[in-house]
Design an enzyme around this catalytic site. Structure first.
Site, PDB file in Angstrom:
ATOM      1  N   ARG A  11       0.821  -1.214   0.000  1.00  0.00           N
ATOM      2  CA  ARG A  11       0.000   0.000   0.000  1.00  0.00           C
ATOM      3  C   ARG A  11       0.856   1.264   0.000  1.00  0.00           C
ATOM      4  O   ARG A  11       0.551   2.230  -0.700  1.00  0.00           O
ATOM      5  CB  ARG A  11      -0.927   0.001   1.205  1.00  0.00           C
ATOM      6  CG  ARG A  11      -2.016  -1.046   1.149  1.00  0.00           C
ATOM      7  CD  ARG A  11      -2.743  -1.160   2.482  1.00  0.00           C
ATOM      8  NE  ARG A  11      -3.456   0.068   2.795  1.00  0.00           N
ATOM      9  CZ  ARG A  11      -4.763   0.246   2.606  1.00  0.00           C
ATOM     10  NH1 ARG A  11      -5.482  -0.725   2.095  1.00  0.00           N
ATOM     11  NH2 ARG A  11      -5.343   1.376   2.919  1.00  0.00           N
TER      12      ARG A  11
ATOM     13  N   TYR B  31      -0.664  -0.968  -4.387  1.00  0.00           N
ATOM     14  CA  TYR B  31      -1.491  -2.167  -4.425  1.00  0.00           C
ATOM     15  C   TYR B  31      -2.668  -2.059  -3.450  1.00  0.00           C
ATOM     16  O   TYR B  31      -2.485  -1.649  -2.302  1.00  0.00           O
ATOM     17  CB  TYR B  31      -0.646  -3.400  -4.105  1.00  0.00           C
ATOM     18  CG  TYR B  31       0.387  -3.688  -5.171  1.00  0.00           C
ATOM     19  CD1 TYR B  31       0.079  -4.497  -6.265  1.00  0.00           C
ATOM     20  CD2 TYR B  31       1.667  -3.143  -5.095  1.00  0.00           C
ATOM     21  CE1 TYR B  31       1.015  -4.756  -7.250  1.00  0.00           C
ATOM     22  CE2 TYR B  31       2.612  -3.391  -6.082  1.00  0.00           C
ATOM     23  CZ  TYR B  31       2.278  -4.199  -7.148  1.00  0.00           C
ATOM     24  OH  TYR B  31       3.207  -4.445  -8.137  1.00  0.00           O
ATOM     25  N   PRO B  32      -3.873  -2.437  -3.880  1.00  0.00           N
ATOM     26  CA  PRO B  32      -5.078  -2.296  -3.039  1.00  0.00           C
ATOM     27  C   PRO B  32      -5.186  -3.430  -2.022  1.00  0.00           C
ATOM     28  O   PRO B  32      -6.103  -4.248  -2.066  1.00  0.00           O
ATOM     29  CB  PRO B  32      -6.215  -2.341  -4.067  1.00  0.00           C
ATOM     30  CG  PRO B  32      -5.690  -3.236  -5.146  1.00  0.00           C
ATOM     31  CD  PRO B  32      -4.210  -2.945  -5.229  1.00  0.00           C
ATOM     32  N   LYS B  33      -4.244  -3.473  -1.088  1.00  0.00           N
ATOM     33  CA  LYS B  33      -4.127  -4.610  -0.178  1.00  0.00           C
ATOM     34  C   LYS B  33      -4.804  -4.341   1.156  1.00  0.00           C
ATOM     35  O   LYS B  33      -4.737  -3.239   1.681  1.00  0.00           O
ATOM     36  CB  LYS B  33      -2.647  -4.944   0.058  1.00  0.00           C
ATOM     37  CG  LYS B  33      -1.907  -5.350  -1.216  1.00  0.00           C
ATOM     38  CD  LYS B  33      -0.524  -5.879  -0.923  1.00  0.00           C
ATOM     39  CE  LYS B  33       0.150  -6.335  -2.212  1.00  0.00           C
ATOM     40  NZ  LYS B  33       1.397  -7.070  -1.963  1.00  0.00           N
ATOM     41  N   THR B  34      -5.419  -5.390   1.673  1.00  0.00           N
ATOM     42  CA  THR B  34      -5.964  -5.381   3.018  1.00  0.00           C
ATOM     43  C   THR B  34      -5.829  -6.780   3.590  1.00  0.00           C
ATOM     44  O   THR B  34      -5.472  -7.731   2.881  1.00  0.00           O
ATOM     45  CB  THR B  34      -7.432  -4.913   3.024  1.00  0.00           C
ATOM     46  OG1 THR B  34      -7.846  -4.675   4.366  1.00  0.00           O
ATOM     47  CG2 THR B  34      -8.347  -5.930   2.371  1.00  0.00           C
TER      48      THR B  34
END
Length: 251
Positions: free
Chosen positions: A108, A113-116
């Site tokens: 992130r 990157y759209p990371k969770t």
């Protein structure tokens, strides 16, 4: 610490950053990819301009990272949408769920990157390759593919992994003004395909308010692949600045 030294640190906390200052090398990165057809209107609601959509195709992926410099082994899952930008076909990374905080924070902050956090898994069960994603205690995705039914050409597998990838870099500022709002592009070039397979596949997505993969519903399975690689991620470069577009008063 002197003022001039502060900017030399990569992340917070200042003396113990959340992730290591390394370019991660992935050894035995294993993919389960399922490309499926979804609703065009659902894609238009989530794909940001100036990206364009031709066919309403989504790639659901589950990845098991055998070993990663700086992070160790972990798993990841998400959705990538087929798009076009200035005539170039690629993928827009829509959502990513990981079981490793360091890789999530790095992706992130250092990337876009759209990371969770989530709980993906990739394993073999009774002749079937199984990919799952849980959010908390609830299952939100379940994919199955016949285990190593048909060999895939290495070049075809490499083409899937090295497709140009677009991401949104969003960094909030203080107040209501964003600090960064950019569309960025990256493309993996350093990759070795060790194994590649294809076969029949199925995919189920379950509705969840904080993991809304099912908002892009499965209408038809198009293809599936199972790929084992070694690779290094490439840096991302901005291709569109939303704040400058907004300042210019046009789209």
């Amino acid at each position: 610490m002197k003022e001039v030294d502060v900017a030399g640190h990569i992340a917070t906390p200042l003396m113990n950053p959340a992730y290591a200052p390394v370019v991660p090398r992935f050894t035995n990165r294993e993919y389960l990819n399922i490309v499926y057809r979804t609703d065009a209107d659902a894609l238009r609601a989530v794909v940001p301009e100036p990206l364009e959509i031709d066919e309403p195709l989504v790639r659901f992926e589950v990845m098991r990272m055998g070993d990663v410099t700086g992070y160790g082994p972990y798993s990841e899952s998400g959705q990538a949408i087929q798009v076009r930008y200035e005539g170039e076909r690629g993928e827009y990374l829509h959502a990513m769920y990981l079981d490793n905080f360091q890789a999530t924070a790095s992706g992130r902050e250092a990337g876009a990157y759209p990371k969770t956090i989530g709980s993906p898994g990739l394993y073999v069960d009774s002749g079937v390759l199984v990919g799952v994603l849980d959010y908390g205690t609830l299952r939100v995705a379940a994919a199955t593919m016949g285990y190593k039914h048909h060999p895939m050409e290495a070049e075809e597998a490499k083409a899937q992994i090295t497709v140009p990838t677009y991401l949104l870099k969003l960094v909030p500022g203080f107040g209501d003004v964003p600090q960064v709002a950019q569309l960025v592009r990256t493309e993996i070039t350093d990759v070795v395909v060790k194994e590649a397979w294809t076969g029949p596949a199925r995919l189920q997505l379950f509705e969840h308010v904080l993991a809304p993969l099912a908002d892009l519903p499965v209408r038809e399975i198009v293809s599936a692949s199972h790929i084992l690689t070694d690779l290094t991620l490439a840096p991302a470069k901005p291709v569109h600045d939303y704040l400058r577009t907004e300042a210019g008063g046009s789209r």
